[in-house]
Design a protein around this motif. Structure first.
Motif, PDB file in Angstrom:
ATOM      1  N   ASP A 116       0.811  -1.219   0.000  1.00 47.76           N
ATOM      2  CA  ASP A 116       0.000   0.000   0.000  1.00 47.76           C
ATOM      3  C   ASP A 116       0.846   1.272   0.000  1.00 47.76           C
ATOM      4  O   ASP A 116       0.331   2.354  -0.241  1.00 47.76           O
ATOM      5  N   ASP A 117       2.153   1.140   0.272  1.00 48.62           N
ATOM      6  CA  ASP A 117       3.005   2.319   0.376  1.00 48.62           C
ATOM      7  C   ASP A 117       3.892   2.481  -0.860  1.00 48.62           C
ATOM      8  O   ASP A 117       5.053   2.833  -0.766  1.00 48.62           O
ATOM      9  N   GLY A 170      -5.753   8.403  -5.266  1.00 52.92           N
ATOM     10  CA  GLY A 170      -6.812   7.606  -5.857  1.00 52.92           C
ATOM     11  C   GLY A 170      -6.311   6.538  -6.812  1.00 52.92           C
ATOM     12  O   GLY A 170      -7.104   5.887  -7.489  1.00 52.92           O
ATOM     13  N   LEU A 171      -5.002   6.341  -6.873  1.00 52.05           N
ATOM     14  CA  LEU A 171      -4.432   5.383  -7.811  1.00 52.05           C
ATOM     15  C   LEU A 171      -4.160   4.024  -7.178  1.00 52.05           C
ATOM     16  O   LEU A 171      -3.908   3.921  -5.982  1.00 52.05           O
ATOM     17  N   ARG A 172      -4.173   3.018  -8.021  1.00 48.63           N
ATOM     18  CA  ARG A 172      -3.786   1.658  -7.632  1.00 48.63           C
ATOM     19  C   ARG A 172      -2.575   1.287  -8.479  1.00 48.63           C
ATOM     20  O   ARG A 172      -2.551   1.546  -9.687  1.00 48.63           O
ATOM     21  N   ARG A 221       2.244   0.362 -13.702  1.00 53.13           N
ATOM     22  CA  ARG A 221       0.993   1.028 -14.090  1.00 53.13           C
ATOM     23  C   ARG A 221       0.315   1.576 -12.844  1.00 53.13           C
ATOM     24  O   ARG A 221       0.157   0.854 -11.864  1.00 53.13           O
ATOM     25  N   PHE A 222      -0.091   2.822 -12.929  1.00 58.16           N
ATOM     26  CA  PHE A 222      -0.810   3.477 -11.845  1.00 58.16           C
ATOM     27  C   PHE A 222      -2.175   3.828 -12.436  1.00 58.16           C
ATOM     28  O   PHE A 222      -2.275   4.653 -13.343  1.00 58.16           O
ATOM     29  N   THR A 223      -3.212   3.155 -11.956  1.00 60.44           N
ATOM     30  CA  THR A 223      -4.520   3.217 -12.586  1.00 60.44           C
ATOM     31  C   THR A 223      -5.591   3.736 -11.643  1.00 60.44           C
ATOM     32  O   THR A 223      -5.445   3.693 -10.421  1.00 60.44           O
ATOM     33  N   VAL A 253      -0.993   6.835 -15.085  1.00 58.45           N
ATOM     34  CA  VAL A 253       0.443   7.010 -15.290  1.00 58.45           C
ATOM     35  C   VAL A 253       1.045   5.640 -15.583  1.00 58.45           C
ATOM     36  O   VAL A 253       0.685   4.653 -14.933  1.00 58.45           O
ATOM     37  N   VAL A 254       1.960   5.584 -16.549  1.00 58.46           N
ATOM     38  CA  VAL A 254       2.690   4.347 -16.845  1.00 58.46           C
ATOM     39  C   VAL A 254       4.168   4.694 -16.936  1.00 58.46           C
ATOM     40  O   VAL A 254       4.545   5.626 -17.646  1.00 58.46           O
TER      41      VAL A 254
END
Length: 147
Positions: free
Chosen positions: A44-45, A67-69, A85-87, A94-95
């Motif tokens: 999570d960090d 708000g990204l995963r 990947r940040f979705t 962001v990739v």
């Protein structure tokens, strides 16, 4: 006719505002960031020391970093991921990609609504950004800067 014109004006303003904001985004450093480790991406960090690279993301992509995963594709034989990947939901925001295996991002792409609006590129693989490109909502290149 008048009603449709009134509805179109705010949409045009949003598209133009999004383009201007994408052009205003600047990386926090010319040195490209280290790719996350596989263990970091699963936790999570994942943001941690990378937070400066996500500053202003809400203005450019319309999504805050909180708000990204994060997810990533590990590079064989390495603790670092090859693609991070940040979705937000099903869409990329962001990739980061490491094309040459030096554990640094070589391309950072920022998306808005599923379309690329910013690309930061280390074209010669020396660890430093050389090119920043910004695109409009239709995917047309509107600015390219070399440094």
């Amino acid at each position: 006719m008048r009603r449709s014109l009134l509805l179109a004006v705010p949409l045009l303003f949003v598209a133009v505002a999004g383009e201007a904001q994408a052009q205003d985004w600047r990386p926090p450093s010319s040195q490209m960031p280290m790719m996350p480790r596989s263990s970091e991406i699963r936790g999570d960090d994942w943001l941690g020391s990378r937070s400066e690279w996500f500053r202003g993301l809400d203005r450019v992509a319309g999504v805050a970093a909180s708000g990204l995963r994060a997810s990533g594709e590990p590079r064989g034989g390495s603790e670092f991921v090859q693609v991070a990947r940040f979705t937000s939901g099903p869409l990329p925001v962001v990739v980061w990609s490491d094309r040459n295996g030096d554990n640094r991002a070589d391309i950072i792409e920022i998306f808005r609504g599923g379309s690329v609006v910013v690309q930061l590129i280390d074209a010669d693989y020396d660890g430093n950004a050389n090119v920043i490109r910004t695109y409009d909502a239709s995917g047309e290149l509107i600015n390219q800067e070399r440094f």
